[in-house]
Design a protein around this motif. Sequence first.
Motif, PDB file in Angstrom:
ATOM      1  N   ALA A  37       0.844  -1.199   0.000  1.00  0.00           N
ATOM      2  CA  ALA A  37       0.000   0.000   0.000  1.00  0.00           C
ATOM      3  C   ALA A  37       0.877   1.247   0.000  1.00  0.00           C
ATOM      4  O   ALA A  37       1.803   1.351   0.806  1.00  0.00           O
ATOM      5  CB  ALA A  37      -0.894   0.003   1.240  1.00  0.00           C
ATOM      6  N   PRO A  38       0.599   2.203  -0.880  1.00  0.00           N
ATOM      7  CA  PRO A  38       1.463   3.377  -0.962  1.00  0.00           C
ATOM      8  C   PRO A  38       1.297   4.376   0.172  1.00  0.00           C
ATOM      9  O   PRO A  38       2.158   5.230   0.373  1.00  0.00           O
ATOM     10  CB  PRO A  38       1.068   4.011  -2.304  1.00  0.00           C
ATOM     11  CG  PRO A  38      -0.318   3.539  -2.556  1.00  0.00           C
ATOM     12  CD  PRO A  38      -0.411   2.170  -1.960  1.00  0.00           C
ATOM     13  N   VAL A  39       0.192   4.295   0.926  1.00  0.00           N
ATOM     14  CA  VAL A  39      -0.054   5.217   2.032  1.00  0.00           C
ATOM     15  C   VAL A  39      -0.377   4.410   3.284  1.00  0.00           C
ATOM     16  O   VAL A  39      -1.200   3.496   3.243  1.00  0.00           O
ATOM     17  CB  VAL A  39      -1.217   6.188   1.734  1.00  0.00           C
ATOM     18  CG1 VAL A  39      -1.380   7.190   2.881  1.00  0.00           C
ATOM     19  CG2 VAL A  39      -0.990   6.931   0.420  1.00  0.00           C
ATOM     20  N   VAL A  40       0.268   4.753   4.385  1.00  0.00           N
ATOM     21  CA  VAL A  40       0.025   4.091   5.666  1.00  0.00           C
ATOM     22  C   VAL A  40      -0.466   5.121   6.672  1.00  0.00           C
ATOM     23  O   VAL A  40       0.103   6.213   6.795  1.00  0.00           O
ATOM     24  CB  VAL A  40       1.302   3.398   6.191  1.00  0.00           C
ATOM     25  CG1 VAL A  40       1.092   2.839   7.596  1.00  0.00           C
ATOM     26  CG2 VAL A  40       1.734   2.294   5.233  1.00  0.00           C
ATOM     27  N   PHE A  41      -1.535   4.774   7.387  1.00  0.00           N
ATOM     28  CA  PHE A  41      -2.092   5.622   8.434  1.00  0.00           C
ATOM     29  C   PHE A  41      -1.811   4.969   9.785  1.00  0.00           C
ATOM     30  O   PHE A  41      -2.058   3.775   9.972  1.00  0.00           O
ATOM     31  CB  PHE A  41      -3.599   5.786   8.253  1.00  0.00           C
ATOM     32  CG  PHE A  41      -3.985   6.502   6.991  1.00  0.00           C
ATOM     33  CD1 PHE A  41      -4.043   7.888   6.950  1.00  0.00           C
ATOM     34  CD2 PHE A  41      -4.287   5.783   5.843  1.00  0.00           C
ATOM     35  CE1 PHE A  41      -4.393   8.542   5.777  1.00  0.00           C
ATOM     36  CE2 PHE A  41      -4.640   6.438   4.668  1.00  0.00           C
ATOM     37  CZ  PHE A  41      -4.691   7.826   4.641  1.00  0.00           C
ATOM     38  N   ALA A  42      -1.324   5.757  10.719  1.00  0.00           N
ATOM     39  CA  ALA A  42      -1.028   5.250  12.060  1.00  0.00           C
ATOM     40  C   ALA A  42      -1.721   6.140  13.086  1.00  0.00           C
ATOM     41  O   ALA A  42      -1.475   7.354  13.119  1.00  0.00           O
ATOM     42  CB  ALA A  42       0.476   5.222  12.305  1.00  0.00           C
ATOM     43  N   ASP A  43      -2.586   5.541  13.899  1.00  0.00           N
ATOM     44  CA  ASP A  43      -3.335   6.280  14.910  1.00  0.00           C
ATOM     45  C   ASP A  43      -2.774   5.947  16.285  1.00  0.00           C
ATOM     46  O   ASP A  43      -2.984   4.857  16.799  1.00  0.00           O
ATOM     47  CB  ASP A  43      -4.826   5.908  14.832  1.00  0.00           C
ATOM     48  CG  ASP A  43      -5.705   6.860  15.636  1.00  0.00           C
ATOM     49  OD1 ASP A  43      -5.155   7.743  16.323  1.00  0.00           O
ATOM     50  OD2 ASP A  43      -6.933   6.720  15.570  1.00  0.00           O
ATOM     51  N   GLU A  44      -2.006   6.886  16.856  1.00  0.00           N
ATOM     52  CA  GLU A  44      -1.345   6.698  18.148  1.00  0.00           C
ATOM     53  C   GLU A  44      -0.588   5.365  18.202  1.00  0.00           C
ATOM     54  O   GLU A  44      -0.790   4.558  19.116  1.00  0.00           O
ATOM     55  CB  GLU A  44      -2.377   6.777  19.283  1.00  0.00           C
ATOM     56  CG  GLU A  44      -3.094   8.101  19.395  1.00  0.00           C
ATOM     57  CD  GLU A  44      -2.225   9.223  19.960  1.00  0.00           C
ATOM     58  OE1 GLU A  44      -1.040   8.970  20.286  1.00  0.00           O
ATOM     59  OE2 GLU A  44      -2.723  10.355  20.080  1.00  0.00           O
ATOM     60  N   PRO A  45       0.309   5.116  17.257  1.00  0.00           N
ATOM     61  CA  PRO A  45       0.948   3.789  17.188  1.00  0.00           C
ATOM     62  C   PRO A  45       1.843   3.477  18.377  1.00  0.00           C
ATOM     63  O   PRO A  45       2.185   2.312  18.590  1.00  0.00           O
ATOM     64  CB  PRO A  45       1.767   3.876  15.893  1.00  0.00           C
ATOM     65  CG  PRO A  45       2.057   5.332  15.729  1.00  0.00           C
ATOM     66  CD  PRO A  45       0.818   6.026  16.215  1.00  0.00           C
ATOM     67  N   THR A  46       2.248   4.504  19.142  1.00  0.00           N
ATOM     68  CA  THR A  46       3.116   4.266  20.299  1.00  0.00           C
ATOM     69  C   THR A  46       2.414   4.641  21.605  1.00  0.00           C
ATOM     70  O   THR A  46       3.053   4.683  22.656  1.00  0.00           O
ATOM     71  CB  THR A  46       4.411   5.097  20.180  1.00  0.00           C
ATOM     72  OG1 THR A  46       4.079   6.502  20.225  1.00  0.00           O
ATOM     73  CG2 THR A  46       5.129   4.804  18.872  1.00  0.00           C
ATOM     74  N   GLY A  47       1.122   4.903  21.553  1.00  0.00           N
ATOM     75  CA  GLY A  47       0.413   5.433  22.707  1.00  0.00           C
ATOM     76  C   GLY A  47       0.406   4.519  23.912  1.00  0.00           C
ATOM     77  O   GLY A  47       0.271   4.991  25.041  1.00  0.00           O
ATOM     78  N   ALA A  48       0.530   3.209  23.715  1.00  0.00           N
ATOM     79  CA  ALA A  48       0.469   2.260  24.831  1.00  0.00           C
ATOM     80  C   ALA A  48       1.847   1.736  25.211  1.00  0.00           C
ATOM     81  O   ALA A  48       1.958   0.758  25.953  1.00  0.00           O
ATOM     82  CB  ALA A  48      -0.452   1.097  24.473  1.00  0.00           C
TER      83      ALA A  48
END
Length: 244
Positions: free
Chosen positions: A177-188
């Motif tokens: 996939a050419p675009v990656v979305f990360a939502d709080e990937p390090t939050g925990a």
Amino acid sequence: MEFQHSSPAPTAGTPTAVLTATALVKRYGPTTALDGASLRVHRGEAVAVMGASGSGKTTLLHCMAAVIGPDSGSVQLTVDGHATEIAGLDEEARSQLRRTRFGFVFQNGMLLPELTALENVALPLMVNGHPRHAAESAAAPWLAALGLAGMEQRRIGQLSGGQAQRVAIARAQVTAAPVVFADEPTGALDSATSDDVMNALLYATKGQGRSLVVVTHDPRVAQRCDRVLHMSDGRIVREEEPVR
């Protein structure tokens, strides 16, 4: 722990992509979550989106990632010169786009605990119709590239938090996939593991010519990106380039 990949990343021929959001508006009853937000993400660029809770950053990510549709405005994905208007797609078309053009990394991984690490990474390919053997053959090099060689048959509960997030990162890359979305990937994660996961995420996206959009509360995560967008009341109110 410092991230060190054990093998080169798989070369999947990542297509060029530009993602453009223009004047996005999204309301939930009397609440305006997005109020004319606009941004452009280029190929190979990492963009961080920051803001207080309720500022609209997750809604912006969901509109750009075809998870939800905006009430008005435009989201255009251009891949190898072919433009697709995302905002006007129906749910079936948005679902296909999410499976083939976008990768996702969430705060808690969203991995399936009953599957092994290898099966979790291979799953997007199998959902897209690839035979199991071919999907797992494509998934294994990503686990190795992200430092998880030898852990292919472990279930998610047998991995540390940082290892599980690297499985999620591998899963987000396996379809090229050419675009990656990360939502709080390090939050925990603790700060050391957070650095490890960000190293892995940037290696797997920017390092392979993919674009990354990351929602975060953590200034240390944002500092690793090329641009930082600050949101308030559904608008992007400030943009800056981190000083390194």
